[in-house]
Write a protein that holds these residues in place. Structure first.
Motif: not given
Length: 273
Positions: A166-170, A192-194
């Motif tokens: 999972x990513x996110x930007x601001x 184990x996910x990041x």
């Protein structure tokens, strides 16, 4: 009564965020005219790029020129505070979920890295952003991306134990309940996910108390920013381990009279479920 007022306040914040980013999404020629930088209209002055084009802003916060040239130009809005994909170590075949995906820049960058066997899913609560992102995906011929409408504090529209990354930007700083948002992230990640997130936090100073919330400042990622320690603790409270700060730099120094002299800091955080 206090709980009811808090709920109204949360709804007002979300309405303001939708309005702010809906307007940004409707700017058709953002790279030529210059869009609001960072998370909103007032946020990037510390970098002295507020008048720059979205591509210039994206380069300042960490995107490589080659990356920017590889994605649909209409997906570059200049509304982030970092470049999370650069730190995510994405692998072929992985499933990535981008929270607050906007016009899709990080979704498209992720899609290239995970390849045809992988998936890149964007989540946003603003209809105008979703429409623009889907148009970008269609025009760019992407077959491994998906954009879904969702509120990341309430229920991310992704199955449990589904995502590798999972990513996110601001974006997390825009939420009113960070722990709740991080718990939702934890739910959708595989064991184990990041998570790898670029976000804004404060340097630890407490701003003067306010009688009411400034919706414009919240929508610009300032008033909703936690201290760095509280932000990291929110991630841990949601059940994550191995929380580490991969990058940190001063982003905005606020006026002492208005905001207690806080520094707003851009960080990239990684954690593991």
């Amino acid at each position: 009564m206090e709980k009811k007022n808090q709920q109204h306040q949360q709804q007002d914040i979300k309405k303001a965020i939708r309005k702010t980013y809906g307007k940004i999404a409707l700017q058709e020629n953002t790279n030529e005219s210059g869009a609001s930088s960072c998370c909103g209209p007032t946020c990037c002055s510390g970098e002295n790029v507020a008048a720059g084009s979205p591509t210039q802003v994206a380069a300042v916060v960490g995107y490589e020129t080659g990356e920017l040239e590889s994605v649909p130009q209409a997906s570059i809005l200049g509304v982030g505070c970092g470049a999370p994909v650069k730190f995510a170590d994405l692998q072929k075949g992985e499933t990535v979920v981008d929270l607050g995906s906007g016009a899709g820049i990080d979704v498209f960058l992720s899609a290239k890295k995970v390849g045809p066997q992988g998936r890149s899913i964007g989540i946003d609560m603003t209809d105008e952003m979703l429409e623009r992102a889907r148009r970008n995906a269609k025009e760019g011929g992407y077959t491994n991306v998906d954009f879904r409408k969702g509120d990341i504090e309430e229920a991310i529209p992704v199955d449990a134990n589904f995502a590798d990354v999972v990513i996110s930007n601001c974006v997390i700083n825009l939420t009113t309940d960070k722990v709740k948002a991080f718990k939702e992230i934890n739910r959708i990640l595989k064991s184990g996910g990041r998570l790898v997130i670029s976000d804004l936090v404060s340097d630890g100073k407490t701003p003067p108390p306010k009688e009411s919330i400034d919706l414009e400042r919240w929508s610009s990622c300032i008033d909703g920013a936690l201290t760095k320690d509280d932000y990291i603790e929110s991630i841990r409270k949601a059940g994550f381990q191995n929380v580490s700060v991969l990058e940190e730099r001063t982003y905005l120094e606020e006026d002492a009279a208005e905001a207690g002299g806080r520094k707003i800091v851009s960080i990239v955080v990684k954690a593991v479920k």
